[in-house]
Design a protein around this motif. Structure first.
Motif, PDB file in Angstrom:
ATOM      1  N   ARG A  11       0.838  -1.196   0.000  1.00 32.42           N
ATOM      2  CA  ARG A  11       0.000   0.000   0.000  1.00 32.42           C
ATOM      3  C   ARG A  11       0.877   1.252   0.000  1.00 32.42           C
ATOM      4  O   ARG A  11       1.376   1.676   1.030  1.00 32.42           O
ATOM      5  CB  ARG A  11      -0.935   0.003   1.210  1.00 32.42           C
ATOM      6  CG  ARG A  11      -2.077   1.016   1.058  1.00 32.42           C
ATOM      7  CD  ARG A  11      -2.997   1.001   2.271  1.00 32.42           C
ATOM      8  NE  ARG A  11      -3.666  -0.267   2.472  1.00 32.42           N
ATOM      9  CZ  ARG A  11      -4.740  -0.674   1.794  1.00 32.42           C
ATOM     10  NH1 ARG A  11      -5.244   0.093   0.832  1.00 32.42           N
ATOM     11  NH2 ARG A  11      -5.306  -1.840   2.060  1.00 32.42           N
ATOM     12  N   ALA A  14       0.974   4.696   2.594  1.00 36.56           N
ATOM     13  CA  ALA A  14       0.069   4.402   3.713  1.00 36.56           C
ATOM     14  C   ALA A  14       0.534   5.020   5.025  1.00 36.56           C
ATOM     15  O   ALA A  14      -0.280   5.292   5.909  1.00 36.56           O
ATOM     16  CB  ALA A  14      -0.077   2.893   3.881  1.00 36.56           C
ATOM     17  N   VAL A  15       1.839   5.238   5.155  1.00 33.40           N
ATOM     18  CA  VAL A  15       2.381   5.759   6.413  1.00 33.40           C
ATOM     19  C   VAL A  15       3.338   6.912   6.131  1.00 33.40           C
ATOM     20  O   VAL A  15       3.730   7.148   4.990  1.00 33.40           O
ATOM     21  CB  VAL A  15       3.098   4.644   7.213  1.00 33.40           C
ATOM     22  CG1 VAL A  15       2.097   3.627   7.707  1.00 33.40           C
ATOM     23  CG2 VAL A  15       4.167   3.972   6.365  1.00 33.40           C
ATOM     24  N   HIS A  19       5.796   7.258  11.618  1.00 33.46           N
ATOM     25  CA  HIS A  19       5.551   5.817  11.598  1.00 33.46           C
ATOM     26  C   HIS A  19       6.860   5.078  11.325  1.00 33.46           C
ATOM     27  O   HIS A  19       7.186   4.087  11.979  1.00 33.46           O
ATOM     28  CB  HIS A  19       4.526   5.460  10.524  1.00 33.46           C
ATOM     29  CG  HIS A  19       3.178   6.050  10.747  1.00 33.46           C
ATOM     30  ND1 HIS A  19       2.726   7.138  10.043  1.00 33.46           N
ATOM     31  CD2 HIS A  19       2.176   5.711  11.602  1.00 33.46           C
ATOM     32  CE1 HIS A  19       1.504   7.447  10.442  1.00 33.46           C
ATOM     33  NE2 HIS A  19       1.148   6.597  11.398  1.00 33.46           N
ATOM     34  N   ARG A 152      -0.450   0.434   8.500  1.00 34.69           N
ATOM     35  CA  ARG A 152      -0.797   1.635   9.262  1.00 34.69           C
ATOM     36  C   ARG A 152      -1.244   1.326  10.695  1.00 34.69           C
ATOM     37  O   ARG A 152      -0.739   1.942  11.638  1.00 34.69           O
ATOM     38  CB  ARG A 152      -1.859   2.461   8.538  1.00 34.69           C
ATOM     39  CG  ARG A 152      -2.078   3.810   9.210  1.00 34.69           C
ATOM     40  CD  ARG A 152      -2.927   4.767   8.400  1.00 34.69           C
ATOM     41  NE  ARG A 152      -3.005   6.061   9.065  1.00 34.69           N
ATOM     42  CZ  ARG A 152      -2.158   7.059   8.889  1.00 34.69           C
ATOM     43  NH1 ARG A 152      -1.139   6.901   8.048  1.00 34.69           N
ATOM     44  NH2 ARG A 152      -2.277   8.201   9.531  1.00 34.69           N
ATOM     45  N   GLU A 156       0.795   2.665  13.848  1.00 31.25           N
ATOM     46  CA  GLU A 156       0.121   3.611  14.750  1.00 31.25           C
ATOM     47  C   GLU A 156       0.347   3.169  16.198  1.00 31.25           C
ATOM     48  O   GLU A 156       0.644   3.988  17.071  1.00 31.25           O
ATOM     49  CB  GLU A 156      -1.381   3.650  14.444  1.00 31.25           C
ATOM     50  CG  GLU A 156      -1.743   4.348  13.143  1.00 31.25           C
ATOM     51  CD  GLU A 156      -1.841   5.858  13.298  1.00 31.25           C
ATOM     52  OE1 GLU A 156      -2.527   6.314  14.224  1.00 31.25           O
ATOM     53  OE2 GLU A 156      -1.212   6.566  12.488  1.00 31.25           O
ATOM     54  N   GLU A 224       6.007   1.685   1.457  1.00 34.99           N
ATOM     55  CA  GLU A 224       4.700   2.118   1.953  1.00 34.99           C
ATOM     56  C   GLU A 224       4.731   3.520   2.566  1.00 34.99           C
ATOM     57  O   GLU A 224       3.717   4.001   3.056  1.00 34.99           O
ATOM     58  CB  GLU A 224       4.203   1.102   2.987  1.00 34.99           C
ATOM     59  CG  GLU A 224       3.968  -0.280   2.380  1.00 34.99           C
ATOM     60  CD  GLU A 224       4.191  -1.409   3.383  1.00 34.99           C
ATOM     61  OE1 GLU A 224       3.194  -2.020   3.811  1.00 34.99           O
ATOM     62  OE2 GLU A 224       5.355  -1.683   3.717  1.00 34.99           O
ATOM     63  N   ASN A 306       6.553  -6.957  10.966  1.00 35.03           N
ATOM     64  CA  ASN A 306       6.524  -6.019   9.844  1.00 35.03           C
ATOM     65  C   ASN A 306       7.768  -6.163   8.983  1.00 35.03           C
ATOM     66  O   ASN A 306       7.691  -6.233   7.753  1.00 35.03           O
ATOM     67  CB  ASN A 306       6.431  -4.572  10.352  1.00 35.03           C
ATOM     68  CG  ASN A 306       5.049  -4.198  10.834  1.00 35.03           C
ATOM     69  OD1 ASN A 306       4.064  -4.879  10.549  1.00 35.03           O
ATOM     70  ND2 ASN A 306       4.963  -3.114  11.577  1.00 35.03           N
TER      71      ASN A 306
END
Length: 468
Positions: A11, A14-15, A19, A152, A156, A224, A306
């Motif tokens: 994605r 996305a961040v 992040h 995300r 977060e 991302e 991740n």
């Protein structure tokens, strides 16, 4: 196509900056270091522990030059694997294989480490047979689910809890320092407590260097992040600075708070950080350190999922061995490398539970982390070499000889020194088995690199390309 950036399946955008910062910062798990892990450094550096931590932080600063520089040119979730592959395909294979050694053993810090920490808090817990398995499964499942649901939400969580953890450690250390009053001293920033013997300082720094491991993993979410070529490198630097504030200042407070001349007893205590916090900050300070330490383990596991899932996904996408297991696929809704996540989660759960049952959770954790420490040092040495090779092959070395030549070489030498003193003299059983097995793993990596170079040069030529 090989000279152009390809479109990522992850994605995109996305961040953002913060992040990425806490993807890296969470690997350090500073509350866990403050509560327990500074013992390794204190065992050698004694009253000069703050100096040893400072030196370790500065040395690791040399190590992050590689991801800082590479992130300007390459956007790839494969991180050090992809960077090494763009320098030379064989370096990519070696980096990936060496990193796998750390990836499958390093999660013991969270999965088994949480149980060990909870046992310190309440010995009654340790008397319940196999209760540690419940703790292991909880932290294992937490990180997996959060990472599975998207980059995300996982970042977060890391961002908000990581910021609170860093703030707590820094402020609480300042409070303890203020309470120490006239007991504050500058001698802990010198080898004076060791009669000006520098050797124990550097030996203690070896343990703290490993405490900072993982600061470069913001690179694994580069595909991302918005504007990755600019953001990633500054995210790494920011995480490095935050980790310094969260560890160096508390290390001073703990050393002086315990007693500069009594640090030998600090090193022999199972939970010295908790003792100091209880002494100076009372039950509230103790409870907060416990809470943030537990959170450190959860944050570390989330960041680990991740990072590793994206590294394996990247290599599978390039056609290396993970592709046969379908790890080059992303979730249609969450855009996460879910198959790589599932494989990684399954492997580490089996490894940790089996070794925990055989050796007990605490001993098993230390045993597995012996593999992890040696593996990650080897990865850094390969990546340092890769930056110099990449710069030379692209005609940049002459104008970037300091950042791309001298600094990576010095960093590799320091890494080799850390590696040497981590295995020499050979530790006693069963840790000697981990050292010997790690050497065998490293040799296999070199053999695999030669195999791919001779039999599959078509795979290596395009490995590690940018995906944007």
């Amino acid at each position: 196509m090989s000279s152009e950036a390809r479109r990522t399946q992850l994605r995109r955008g996305a961040v953002a900056f913060w992040h990425a910062v806490f993807q890296s910062f969470s690997f350090v798990a500073p509350a866990g270091d403050v509560a327990i892990l500074l013992i390794g450094t204190a065992a050698f550096a004694l009253g000069a522990t703050p100096l040893a931590v400072l030196l370790a932080w500065l040395i690791y600063g040399l190590w992050i030059v590689v991801p800082y520089e590479f992130s300007k040119y390459i956007v790839n979730a494969g991180s050090y694997y992809a960077y090494s592959a763009r320098a030379h395909g064989t370096l990519g294979v070696v980096a990936l294989w060496y990193w796998m050694l750390e990836q499958i053993t390093g999660p013991a810090f969270g999965i088994l480490g949480l149980a060990g920490f909870l046992y310190l808090i309440s010995p009654l817990i340790s008397r319940i047979p196999y209760l540690w398995i419940a703790f292991a499964v909880i932290i294992w499942a937490f990180g997996f689910i959060l990472s599975y649901l998207g980059i995300r939400p996982s970042l977060e969580y890391l961002m908000y809890t990581g910021f609170a953890e860093a703030l707590f450690l820094f402020i609480s250390a300042l409070i303890i320092i203020a309470m120490l009053g006239p007991r504050n001293t500058w001698v802990v920033w010198t080898p004076e407590p060791l009669n000006w013997n520098w050797a124990p300082v550097f030996f203690g720094a070896i343990f703290s260097i490993l405490d900072f491991t993982g600061l470069g993993t913001a690179t694994t979410v580069s595909e991302e992040v918005k504007d990755p070529r600019r953001i990633i490198r500054w995210a790494i630097v920011t995480a490095w600075i935050l980790s310094g504030l969260a560890l160096i200042v508390p290390s001073y407070a703990l050393t002086v708070g315990w007693g500069v001349n009594q640090m030998s007893s600090y090193a022999s205590s199972p939970d010295p950080g908790l003792i100091v916090y209880m002494k100076y900050l009372g039950l509230p300070g103790w409870a907060l350190l416990v809470a943030f330490t537990i959170n450190s383990y959860f944050s570390y596991m989330t960041a680990k999922y991740n990072a590793v899932s994206r590294i394996w996904f990247s290599s599978a996408r390039d056609g290396l061995w993970f592709r046969r297991l379908g790890m080059d696929k992303v979730h249609p809704r969450y855009k996460t490398p879910y198959r790589a996540l599932i494989w990684f989660a399954s492997i580490i759960l089996i490894i940790n539970i089996v070794t925990g049952i055989i050796m007990g959770p605490t001993n098993a954790g230390i045993w597995l982390l012996t593999f992890a420490g040696l593996g990650i040092i080897a990865v850094h040495i390969v990546a340092n070499t890769a930056l110099t090779v990449y710069s030379y092959r692209n005609g940049m070395l002459r104008t970037n000889w300091l950042k791309h030549g001298l600094i990576p070489t010095v960093a590799s030498i320091l890494g080799a020194v850390v590696f040497f003193y981590s295995v020499y003299p050979l530790p006693s059983y069963p840790y000697n088995v981990a050292v010997i097995a790690s050497f065998i793993w490293l040799v296999i990596g070199a053999v695999l690199a030669i195999y791919y170079w001779r039999r599959h040069p078509d795979i290596l030529v395009n490995a590690g390309l940018s995906y944007e």
